[in-house]
Scaffold this motif. Sequence first.
Motif, PDB file in Angstrom:
ATOM      1  N   UNK A   1     -45.813  10.142  33.813  1.00 26.76           N
ATOM      2  CA  UNK A   1     -45.188   8.827  33.952  1.00 26.76           C
ATOM      3  C   UNK A   1     -43.734   8.946  34.393  1.00 26.76           C
ATOM      4  N   UNK A   2     -42.995   9.849  33.802  1.00 23.31           N
ATOM      5  CA  UNK A   2     -41.582  10.039  34.159  1.00 23.31           C
ATOM      6  C   UNK A   2     -41.462  10.597  35.575  1.00 23.31           C
ATOM      7  N   UNK A   3     -42.352  11.493  35.956  1.00 29.59           N
ATOM      8  CA  UNK A   3     -42.316  12.020  37.324  1.00 29.59           C
ATOM      9  C   UNK A   3     -42.499  10.885  38.336  1.00 29.59           C
ATOM     10  N   UNK A   4     -43.451   9.998  38.088  1.00 35.90           N
ATOM     11  CA  UNK A   4     -43.674   8.865  38.985  1.00 35.90           C
ATOM     12  C   UNK A   4     -42.465   7.936  39.006  1.00 35.90           C
ATOM     13  N   UNK A   5     -41.905   7.683  37.835  1.00 37.83           N
ATOM     14  CA  UNK A   5     -40.738   6.817  37.753  1.00 37.83           C
ATOM     15  C   UNK A   5     -39.558   7.420  38.512  1.00 37.83           C
ATOM     16  N   UNK A   6     -39.316   8.724  38.336  1.00 40.21           N
ATOM     17  CA  UNK A   6     -38.214   9.379  39.029  1.00 40.21           C
ATOM     18  C   UNK A   6     -38.434   9.372  40.545  1.00 40.21           C
ATOM     19  N   UNK A   7     -39.668   9.555  40.962  1.00 40.84           N
ATOM     20  CA  UNK A   7     -39.986   9.520  42.389  1.00 40.84           C
ATOM     21  C   UNK A   7     -39.712   8.128  42.965  1.00 40.84           C
TER      22      UNK A   7
END
Length: 190
Positions: A171-177
């Motif tokens: 989830x954080x990876x998607x948000x950061x992207x």
Amino acid sequence: MKEILNSYILPSGVLFTFIATCINIYFTRQSSKTSKYIDTITAERIKWLSLIRGEISELIAIISETLIYYTEEIDNIESRNPDDNYMSNAQYEYQSHYFDTLTKNSLNFREKIDYEDVIKRLHILKLRFNPVEDIETLDLIQYFINYYTDKYKSKKDIEEANEKINNLVINIQLLLKDEWEKVKKESKGK
């Protein structure tokens, strides 16, 4: 003709030049303000991304340490009152890794992790997200706040927490992207 030139055309030309210069100054200032605003927002977004990345990585490391600790604690409790299944698993584990070293022997896990520090970090992280757009992330963070307020942990709880860690990372990876894409668009002035 010279009189008309000096009386009307020359002053009109000066007036039009003055007006054009004023318009140019106005639009240059507007462009400069917009550019400065975009630069400020982009810089702040990049700082926020870095901050979130750092805080998440620290929290995931701490949570992972506590899950390892909980697993070892459960294994220690089970080893004091072993059943046949546990004995055969422990004996198999020992025999299959007889010549191997334990990873934990090379790592310096903290003896205890401060409960208040973990809860404080989770709440601070929770405050950094948008309550409308980042519902899933906030739910995962709230899961861990609740997880640490429970008095007892079972193997099922530990397995569920491991799954939640993986979900949080994704989830954080998607948000950061997504945020990085916004930074790229802003830097282009869109």
